[in-house]
Structure formats: structure tokens, C-alpha cells
Design a protein around this motif. Structure first.
Motif: not given
Length: 264
Positions: A33-52
Motif C-alpha cells: 500500500e502507498g505506492h501511488n503516494h510514493l510515486r507522486l512524491v518522487r515525481r514532484l520532488s525530482s522533476a527538473f526544472p520544476d523543482n527549482t
């Protein structure tokens, strides 16, 4: 160990790293459980250049640790929630208006990425400092961050607008009877079918009306009730509210907003 941290869930714990910085450790996924949450947080935390970008406002996950089937995420420790900011005598209307502007930027950002949060109350925004301008004008603007994407949904970019609907509660179906959050009209009827983006607006508007609609600045107070319109189609988009609030701030002298809340 961090000496002061209010534990609100067994999923959270505070630690101090070897770099002498404080972090919140959160269980992201466990037992399948929780893998959708983890996937979204990974995406939002690491997408360059959005995270800057300055308008991202997503509290980033800076480290993942795997232990057996449990994934832990490490996040910078933010000191306060947005609820704290709007329930203290120390902040001015101006202080909170600038926080709301940033929170709306965060909503615009995730909606632009085809993501709806579905739990967009003030408790899911955190800040790194409380300005407390009533105690003496503070020139610092705290940074606002959006957190907790465990109830979020994401649609493929090519999904037609008429198909961007949900038919379940923001929490798992087996726990729907435990859903105690305030609910708009569309969550009170069977069968469920609602737009999660319009739900976000209602939830954010609910706390705006509850905590920030008695400022004695009529033009400001009048902005929020329509976010809670019974008809979801009558609710403005986050971008529209952001534009209107930004226009209000630009034409209003700061001294007129350097006042306390009247609801204390």
C-alpha cells in the motif's frame, strides 16, 4: 533527536541528521500500500526544472530508505502549519495574505500537472517560520509548502476533461464510513461521481471561510465564499482566485493590511 515535535500520526517521526539538520521521517509505502503516494512524491520532488521554480511549493522528499517492504521518506522539517499561522494573534492580515498567495500557487502547480490533492485543508500546508508581524514588522516572507499526497489522484495528460472524475472517497473504500472531513454536497450522494479538482477548491475554500473571512477588509473577505459553491461548476479555478487575490494585493497599500484578525 529533535526535542520538540508534535506527533500526530504513527507514520511520522522527527530525527536530526548527521548534517545537524532536522527531518521528518514518514512511512511512504508498506505491505503493498502507498505506492501511488510514493510515486507522486518522487515525481514532484525530482522533476527538473520544476523543482527549482519559485511557484512549485512542494515539500521535497530528500531521501528514501528501504527496510524490508517498508519505504521511508525523509523531508525537511517545517516548523508550523498554515492553521498555526491563522490562529495566532501575532500575525497580521498581510502576513496571511502572502501565505495564501503561495498556497494558491501550489494548487495551480499541481492542477497544471493533472494532479488533484483531495485533502486540501490548511493542515496540509506547512511553513518554515511564523512572521509574527504584530509583534514588530517582519520583512521575511515564510515559504509555504504543500504536503501529504496520499489521497491524491493523477490523470494522464490526454484524459478528456469530461472523464476527469472520481467515484470513491479520498480515503480507501473500506474506511469510507470513517471519513470525518467536511464534505461538499457532491460527496453526500450515491453513487459518488465528482471532479477532484473542484473538490480541492471547496476544501481550500472551507478553511479560508472558517479561518480567514472576518478580517474587517470587506473586499478580501468577499473572495472566499464562492469557492464553496454548492454547484462545483460555479467554483472558480485556483488560477482565477490567485489572479484576483494578486490584483487585490497590488492595489492595496500594505499599511491597510497591517492589522490583526477581528475573529480573535
Amino acid at each position: 533527536m529533535v526535542m520538540m515535535f508534535s506527533v500526530s500520526s504513527g507514520f511520522l517521526h522527527a530525527v536530526r541528521g548527521k548534517d545537524n539538520k532536522d527531518y521528518i521521517v514518514r512511512v511512504m509505502a508498506s505491505g503493498g500500500e502507498g505506492h501511488n503516494h510514493l510515486r507522486l512524491v518522487r515525481r514532484l520532488s525530482s522533476a527538473f526544472p520544476d523543482n527549482t521554480l519559485s511557484n512549485t511549493h512542494i515539500l521535497p522528499m530528500v531521501l528514501e530508505v528501504q527496510f524490508q517492504d517498508i519505504t521511508f521518506g525523509f523531508f525537511p522539517k517545517a516548523q508550523y502549519s498554515l492553521i498555526d499561522a491563522v490562529t495566532t494573534r501575532e500575525n497580521t492580515v498581510e502576513d496571511v495574505v502572502h501565505m495564501i498567495l503561495q498556497a494558491l500557487e501550489a494548487v495551480v502547480y499541481i492542477h497544471g500537472k493533472d494532479i488533484a490533492h483531495r485533502d486540501l485543508f490548511f493542515g496540509n500546508f506547512v511553513i518554515d517560520l511564523d512572521p509574527g508581524s504584530m509583534e514588530g514588522r517582519c520583512w521575511m516572507r515564510p515559504r509555504i509548502y504543500m504536503i501529504d499526497f496520499e489521497t491524491a489522484v493523477e490523470f494522464p495528460p490526454d484524459t478528456p476533461l469530461e472523464n476527469r472524475f472520481c467515484n470513491d472517497f479520498p480515503i480507501p473504500a473500506h474506511a469510507a464510513h470513517l471519513y470525518r472531513r467536511p464534505k461538499p454536497d457532491e460527496l453526500t450522494h450515491e453513487p459518488l461521481l465528482y471532479c477532484p479538482f473542484r473538490l480541492d477548491i471547496w476544501q481550500f475554500g472551507y478553511d479560508l471561510v472558517k479561518y480567514f473571512s472576518t478580517t474587517a477588509v470587506p473586499e478580501l473577505d468577499s473572495l472566499w465564499p464562492r469557492l464553496m459553491a454548492t454547484n462545483p461548476q460555479e467554483r472558480p479555478t485556483a488560477q482565477k482566485v490567485l489572479d484576483e487575490l494578486g490584483a487585490f494585493v497590488r492595489r492595496t497599500p500594505p499599511d491597510q493590511l497591517h492589522v490583526p484578525f477581528t475573529n480573535f
